[in-house]
Scaffold this active site. Structure first.
Site, PDB file in Angstrom:
ATOM      1  N   TYR A 103      50.752   6.791  17.825  1.00 35.88           N
ATOM      2  CA  TYR A 103      50.959   7.736  18.941  1.00 35.88           C
ATOM      3  C   TYR A 103      51.827   8.912  18.483  1.00 35.88           C
ATOM      4  O   TYR A 103      51.528  10.073  18.782  1.00 35.88           O
ATOM      5  CB  TYR A 103      51.620   6.961  20.082  1.00 35.88           C
ATOM      6  CG  TYR A 103      51.805   7.717  21.374  1.00 35.88           C
ATOM      7  CD1 TYR A 103      50.716   8.016  22.195  1.00 35.88           C
ATOM      8  CD2 TYR A 103      53.081   8.094  21.804  1.00 35.88           C
ATOM      9  CE1 TYR A 103      50.896   8.673  23.400  1.00 35.88           C
ATOM     10  CE2 TYR A 103      53.275   8.739  23.011  1.00 35.88           C
ATOM     11  CZ  TYR A 103      52.176   9.039  23.813  1.00 35.88           C
ATOM     12  OH  TYR A 103      52.363   9.691  25.010  1.00 35.88           O
ATOM     13  N   LYS A 154      50.681  12.769  18.475  1.00 38.98           N
ATOM     14  CA  LYS A 154      51.380  13.763  19.300  1.00 38.98           C
ATOM     15  C   LYS A 154      52.051  14.835  18.435  1.00 38.98           C
ATOM     16  O   LYS A 154      52.153  16.000  18.853  1.00 38.98           O
ATOM     17  CB  LYS A 154      52.405  13.064  20.211  1.00 38.98           C
ATOM     18  CG  LYS A 154      51.774  12.164  21.270  1.00 38.98           C
ATOM     19  CD  LYS A 154      50.830  12.925  22.199  1.00 38.98           C
ATOM     20  CE  LYS A 154      50.411  12.131  23.417  1.00 38.98           C
ATOM     21  NZ  LYS A 154      49.436  12.847  24.243  1.00 38.98           N
TER      22      LYS A 154
HETATM   23  P1  NAD Z   1      47.774   7.410  32.271  1.00 38.39           P
HETATM   24  O1  NAD Z   1      47.385   6.259  31.442  1.00 38.39           O
HETATM   25  O2  NAD Z   1      48.254   7.176  33.665  1.00 38.39           O
HETATM   26  O3  NAD Z   1      46.609   8.493  32.329  1.00 38.39           O
HETATM   27  C1  NAD Z   1      45.860   8.835  31.195  1.00 38.39           C
HETATM   28  C2  NAD Z   1      44.604   9.519  31.641  1.00 38.39           C
HETATM   29  O4  NAD Z   1      43.789   9.783  30.488  1.00 38.39           O
HETATM   30  C3  NAD Z   1      43.762   8.642  32.574  1.00 38.39           C
HETATM   31  O5  NAD Z   1      43.216   9.447  33.590  1.00 38.39           O
HETATM   32  C4  NAD Z   1      42.673   8.111  31.654  1.00 38.39           C
HETATM   33  O6  NAD Z   1      41.486   7.772  32.330  1.00 38.39           O
HETATM   34  C5  NAD Z   1      42.474   9.305  30.745  1.00 38.39           C
HETATM   35  N1  NAD Z   1      41.796   8.966  29.504  1.00 38.39           N
HETATM   36  C6  NAD Z   1      42.125   7.985  28.622  1.00 38.39           C
HETATM   37  N2  NAD Z   1      41.236   7.970  27.615  1.00 38.39           N
HETATM   38  C7  NAD Z   1      40.329   8.950  27.871  1.00 38.39           C
HETATM   39  C8  NAD Z   1      39.178   9.428  27.194  1.00 38.39           C
HETATM   40  N3  NAD Z   1      38.765   8.871  26.050  1.00 38.39           N
HETATM   41  N4  NAD Z   1      38.494  10.452  27.739  1.00 38.39           N
HETATM   42  C9  NAD Z   1      38.890  11.034  28.902  1.00 38.39           C
HETATM   43  N5  NAD Z   1      39.978  10.614  29.584  1.00 38.39           N
HETATM   44  C10 NAD Z   1      40.685   9.593  29.068  1.00 38.39           C
HETATM   45  O7  NAD Z   1      48.887   8.171  31.426  1.00 38.39           O
HETATM   46  P2  NAD Z   1      49.886   9.365  31.768  1.00 38.39           P
HETATM   47  O8  NAD Z   1      51.248   8.805  31.653  1.00 38.39           O
HETATM   48  O9  NAD Z   1      49.478  10.076  32.993  1.00 38.39           O
HETATM   49  O10 NAD Z   1      49.650  10.264  30.467  1.00 38.39           O
HETATM   50  C11 NAD Z   1      49.041  11.545  30.486  1.00 38.39           C
HETATM   51  C12 NAD Z   1      49.382  12.250  29.177  1.00 38.39           C
HETATM   52  O11 NAD Z   1      50.804  12.409  29.095  1.00 38.39           O
HETATM   53  C13 NAD Z   1      48.973  11.474  27.932  1.00 38.39           C
HETATM   54  O12 NAD Z   1      48.516  12.366  26.941  1.00 38.39           O
HETATM   55  C14 NAD Z   1      50.276  10.828  27.492  1.00 38.39           C
HETATM   56  O13 NAD Z   1      50.278  10.552  26.110  1.00 38.39           O
HETATM   57  C15 NAD Z   1      51.256  11.911  27.856  1.00 38.39           C
HETATM   58  N6  NAD Z   1      52.642  11.453  27.978  1.00 38.39           N
HETATM   59  C16 NAD Z   1      52.978  10.520  28.913  1.00 38.39           C
HETATM   60  C17 NAD Z   1      54.307  10.107  28.994  1.00 38.39           C
HETATM   61  C18 NAD Z   1      54.768   9.100  30.006  1.00 38.39           C
HETATM   62  O14 NAD Z   1      55.948   8.704  29.948  1.00 38.39           O
HETATM   63  N7  NAD Z   1      53.960   8.668  30.939  1.00 38.39           N
HETATM   64  C19 NAD Z   1      55.261  10.643  28.121  1.00 38.39           C
HETATM   65  C20 NAD Z   1      54.874  11.591  27.186  1.00 38.39           C
HETATM   66  C21 NAD Z   1      53.546  11.992  27.125  1.00 38.39           C
END
Ligand code: NAD
Length: 247
Positions: free
Chosen positions: A155, A159
């Site tokens: 990851y 990123k």
């Molecule tokens: P989440 O798991 O709730 O949502 C992820 C979304 O991506 C979902 O809608 C899922 O269906 C979609 N997805 C996954 N694989 C896919 C694919 N192959 N094609 C199309 N869609 C796909 O996660 P989140 O926390 O809402 O994360 C959103 C973004 O933010 C991600 O890139 C994650 O890495 C990043 N992020 C999250 C956090 C956190 O603390 N939650 C921190 C830093 C970065």
């Protein structure tokens, strides 16, 4: 409203941060392509909320790691709305493990969905954006991409790769009036983070200056702002939205 008349593709917009971004942009009067990979009903819920705000929504299923499916999504967006002004690369997954236990397929899946995806989407929108001499691309990275994290080598690499891609695309596409920025969320409460123990949450909260975990809306506001003309002269930047972890 500051995104009036704009068209945005938001990947992974069926839940979590992506859903909040889609709703924040619709609230600022943009029309939205709601991309999803898994549950159609969840994506339809996001679209219904957008339509309730008086904006148009196109729900489109595409695996962002699949080049042909991504091209199909961009073609459908242009057929429906006539253009794509904004691309938000939000879809992401984790497959955490220590390096000695990490399976090759978990490395590959995380790099495909978090990094290769952005290559696919940017390549597909670059031509219409260059033609229009306008574009806003925002990549959702992570503080893990900036500082690393034990148990998240795949990851963190993906990123951090997104940050390199952001800066390179900012230089390459800047002369065509396309800005490319990244946001680096800290610990945001979504499905991705809900499996953490109470102890881990407490430890995490103590390390945050604002003394709370983030909400999807905390990230969404920044992304909508970066997509707006308030930010016409900002490109190649990575902005942490983490409540103050590392300063
Ligand atoms: P989440 O798991 O709730 O949502 C992820 C979304 O991506 C979902 O809608 C899922 O269906 C979609 N997805 C996954 N694989 C896919 C694919 N192959 N094609 C199309 N869609 C796909 O996660 P989140 O926390 O809402 O994360 C959103 C973004 O933010 C991600 O890139 C994650 O890495 C990043 N992020 C999250 C956090 C956190 O603390 N939650 C921190 C830093 C970065």
């Amino acid at each position: 409203m500051f995104l009036n008349g704009r068209v945005a593709i938001v990947t992974g917009a069926s839940r979590g941060i992506g859903k909040a971004i889609a709703l924040a942009m619709a609230g600022a009067q943009a029309d939205i392509v709601v991309n999803y990979a898994g549950r159609a009903d969840a994506a339809e819920e996001t679209a219904a909320a957008i339509r309730n705000m008086g904006r148009r929504a196109l729900v489109y299923q595409a695996d962002v790691a699949d080049t042909a499916q991504v091209q199909g999504m961009v073609d459908a967006a242009i057929a429906e709305f006539g253009k794509v002004d904004i691309l938000v690369n939000n879809a992401g997954i984790t497959r955490d493990n220590l390096i000695l236990r990490m399976k090759e397929e978990d490395w590959d899946a995380v790099l495909q969905v978090n990094l290769k995806s952005a290559f696919n989407t940017i390549k597909a929108v670059a031509r219409p954006m260059v033609k229009a001499r306008y574009g806003r691309i925002i990549n959702v990275s992570s503080v893990v991409g900036l500082y690393g994290n034990a148990g998240q080598a795949n990851y963190a690499a993906a990123k951090a790769g997104l940050i390199g891609l952001t800066k390179s695309m900012a230089k390459e596409l800047g002369p065509r009036n396309i800005t490319v920025n990244a946001v680096a969320p800290g610990f945001i409460m979504t499905d991705m983070t809900e499996q953490l123990s109470a102890e881990a949450r407490e430890k995490m909260t103590a390390s945050i200056a604002l003394q709370r975990l983030g909400k999807p809306e905390d990230v969404a506001g920044l992304v909508a702002f970066l997509a707006s003309d308030f930010c016409s002269y900002i490109t190649g930047q990575v902005i942490a939205v983490d409540g103050g972890i590392v300063m």
